[in-house]
Design a protein around this motif. Structure first.
Motif, short mmCIF file in Angstrom:
data_model
loop_
_atom_site.label_atom_id
_atom_site.label_comp_id
_atom_site.label_asym_id
_atom_site.label_seq_id
_atom_site.Cartn_x
_atom_site.Cartn_y
_atom_site.Cartn_z
N HIS A 14 -1.02 -12.20 4.30
CA HIS A 14 -1.22 -11.30 5.66
C HIS A 14 -1.53 -11.98 6.58
O HIS A 14 0.03 -12.03 7.29
CB HIS A 14 -2.91 -10.79 4.16
N GLU A 62 -8.28 -12.63 2.69
CA GLU A 62 -7.83 -13.03 2.17
C GLU A 62 -6.24 -13.47 3.27
O GLU A 62 -6.58 -14.70 2.85
CB GLU A 62 -6.89 -12.69 1.12
N HIS A 104 -1.62 -16.83 -1.48
CA HIS A 104 -2.33 -15.69 -1.67
C HIS A 104 -3.13 -16.15 -2.01
O HIS A 104 -3.99 -16.94 -2.77
CB HIS A 104 -1.56 -14.77 -2.52
N ALA A 105 -4.55 -15.17 -2.06
CA ALA A 105 -5.96 -15.18 -3.28
C ALA A 105 -5.81 -13.94 -3.95
O ALA A 105 -5.74 -13.08 -3.41
CB ALA A 105 -7.13 -15.06 -1.74
N ARG A 125 -0.86 -5.39 -5.67
CA ARG A 125 -1.22 -5.08 -4.76
C ARG A 125 -0.90 -6.35 -3.64
O ARG A 125 -0.99 -5.79 -2.36
CB ARG A 125 -2.33 -5.28 -5.02
N GLU A 126 -0.29 -7.44 -3.91
CA GLU A 126 0.26 -7.93 -3.29
C GLU A 126 1.24 -7.52 -1.82
O GLU A 126 1.56 -7.39 -1.47
CB GLU A 126 1.21 -8.86 -3.75
ZN LIG Z 1 -2.35 -11.68 -1.10
#
Ligand SMILES: [Zn+2]
Length: 581
Positions: A364, A379, A432-433, A464-465
């Motif tokens: 992100h 994130e 990522h988180a 989502r990612e």
């Molecule tokens: Zn992510």
């Protein structure tokens, strides 16, 4: 004759915004300042004022006058033609276009042996054809170009264009609009087309405005891989066709329906010359679409085309052995943190082993915050912090590390993979988180690319990612299927298993059994598509879980985390070296 174009157009991206009124300075510097200012006219509000364009034009004319017969003189004149063409696209004033044509013709007339001379003629032909729909004059210019520069680097493109417009010509006038046929050739329409003076009538402009703009093409190159990304303002249909040429270079056609070229595209031809891809032609077809033609330098081993949304773009991956002559000027990397040279060699390096350069991708950034915790932790900030720590750790171990971003900026997913590929990284790690509707969900999971997600949860994580809808998600699976042939799946699986285990062990050493093991899983992540090296995506914990939210802000947790990841990478490298002995 290929050295000038890339140089010129790389500057477009690089020049700092500096005022250009600096008489007495080095002519080359003056030129660069003017080029930077031109770039600002194209991309900022400053381009809304005609007087700014005129000011830049006067400065370029003056520079050309002072530097006549010199290198800078030729470049200034060429840029002047460029500038007037862009001004015309905004103003619609025919005189601006005439200035563009004159300047470009003068480049060839005054500097017939300059590498830009044939480019200038080619540019003029494009203007005749696509701005004035005057294929007769375009044809004349192209023939002259081929007479004078039969072996120049634009000659193949000129021949193609000539063949393309070589439909009916008897008894025609310059005002007739060529029509693109299904076979890719232009033909004169039966009914007379609009005369040129009504071409920019309100209705025509509105019609053109309704078409979807195709933005400037971006590309990333390495020795055996080129990724080209064509972004459009809205979704549109595309068709592609590869024209074979024995064992020689190929042409890849990409047709975008209902599209127009954005005014930000400042040249009809983008020179790449990276060993795989020679150049990209941008053509506005009379039928109301955009055609991009990619000339390869060599026969491709493979190519893939797929589209992504949000924003809408078409991604073209070219894979092959480079042409014998190496590229004169590689594309500068878009974003990177300069790797610090490690003092000590890692075990892998001492053994001359395969893990040396690692690209870390902080998930992100910029306008895309990623997941946001209940208390507002983003994130994008967590991933950047972890990635910096991980980079430092890996550098201490003697690895060369490149971050896809080292600050809070937006970076499209496909660009992140492209950075890894173009740097010929040995490993790619996307950080990522996690987040889930169920606030109890917690733990660490490590992903590699696959067509089918391991389970529903894995699919939700990927959706989502990828910031994509369920529908485009199913389309994505088709894309991934095709691309898996080139993915280093076994290596990625092994890397993921090592990294996952050492990360868990490291975290549990400090935080005990509360760290949940969610396993190594698979899903179609866009950021992993097309990676030419072992690649994984690690979800370092759940921002949606109150306790893990706290941990993800805790330096001790983060340090343990990066130690664990780095150790896993070491294990992987050492294991490789054992396997090769
Ligand atoms: Zn992510």
């Amino acid at each position: 004759m290929k050295r000038y174009f890339p140089l010129l157009f790389c500057w477009l991206l690089l020049l700092p915004a500096v005022a250009f009124a600096a008489a007495g300075s080095d002519p080359e510097e003056q030129f660069q300042r003017l080029h930077g200012y031109y770039q600002r006219l194209l991309n900022t509000d400053e381009g809304e004022k005609r007087e700014n364009w005129q000011r830049a034009a006067r400065a370029l004319q003056e520079l050309h006058r002072q530097q006549a017969r010199q290198e800078v003189g030729a470049k200034s004149l060429y840029l002047l033609g460029n500038l007037y063409h862009q001004l015309y696209r905004r103003s619609g004033i025919p005189l601006d276009l005439a200035e563009a044509i004159t300047s470009l013709q003068e480049v060839q007339g005054l500097y017939p042996n300059h590498p830009l001379a044939d480019d200038a003629l080619f540019y003029v032909a494009h203007i005749f054809l696509y701005e004035q729909q005057d294929w007769q004059r375009a044809e004349q210019v192209l023939k002259r170009l081929l007479d004078l520069y039969p072996a120049g680097d634009v000659a193949p493109g000129a021949r193609e264009m000539l063949a393309t417009i070589g439909g009916g010509r008897a008894g025609s006038t310059g005002s007739e609009r060529p029509v693109l046929q299904a076979d890719g050739r232009y033909k004169r329409p039966v009914a007379p087309a609009q005369p040129p003076e009504t071409r920019r009538s309100a209705s025509t402009d509105q019609k053109a405005e309704r078409r979807i703009a195709v933005l400037p093409v971006r590309h990333w190159s390495s020795e055996r891989y080129t990724r080209v990304v064509v972004e459009t303002e809205a979704p549109l249909n595309f068709r592609s066709h590869l024209q074979e040429n024995g064992d020689g270079p190929q042409r890849l056609y990409l047709d975008l329906d209902g599209a127009r070229l954005s005014p930000r595209i400042d040249s009809p031809v983008k020179q790449v010359a990276d060993g795989l891809l020679q150049r990209i032609h941008h053509l506005q077809t009379a039928a109301g679409g955009v055609r991009l033609i990619l000339d390869t330098q060599t026969r491709l081993d493979d190519y893939k085309i797929f589209s992504l949304d949000n924003p809408h773009r078409v991604v073209i991956d070219l894979i092959g052995q480079p042409a014998p002559t190496p590229p004169p000027l590689p594309t500068p990397p878009p974003v990177m943190a300069r790797p610090a040279t490690g003092e000590s060699l890692s075990l892998a390096q001492q053994l001359g082993m395969g893990v040396r350069r690692i690209v870390i991708d902080p998930g992100h950034g910029g306008k895309d915050p990623g997941a946001i915790s209940p208390s507002g932790i983003k994130e994008k900030d967590v991933t950047l912090r972890i990635s910096r720590l991980l980079a430092a750790q890996l550098r201490r171990q003697g690895n060369e590390v490149i971050l896809t971003r080292d600050r809070d900026i937006f970076l499209p997913l496909e660009e992140r993979t492209a950075i890894a590929n173009s740097h010929e990284a040995d490993l790619f790690i996307s950080v990522h988180a996690n987040a889930a509707a169920n606030r109890q969900a917690r733990g660490v999971e490590t992903y590699i690319l696959d067509v089918v997600a391991s389970d529903d949860q894995a699919m939700r994580v990927a959706a989502r990612e990828n910031a994509s809808s369920a529908r485009s998600f199913s389309e994505l699976q088709g894309i991934v299927q095709e691309l898996l042939n080139h993915a280093k799946l076994q290596e990625s699986q092994q890397l993921a298993e090592f990294v996952h285990q050492t990360t868990l062990t490291s975290l549990r050493g400090a935080f005990g059994g509360q760290i949940e093991d969610r396993g190594v899983r698979r899903a179609p992540f866009v950021v992993l598509i097309g990676a030419q090296m072992p690649a994984l995506l690690v979800e370092v914990g759940f921002l949606s879980n109150p306790e893990e939210e706290r941990l993800l802000a805790d330096e001790r947790y983060l340090n343990r985390l990066v130690q664990g990841i780095a150790e896993g990478i070491n294990h992987y490298a050492n294991n490789l070296s054992l396997a090769e002995r």
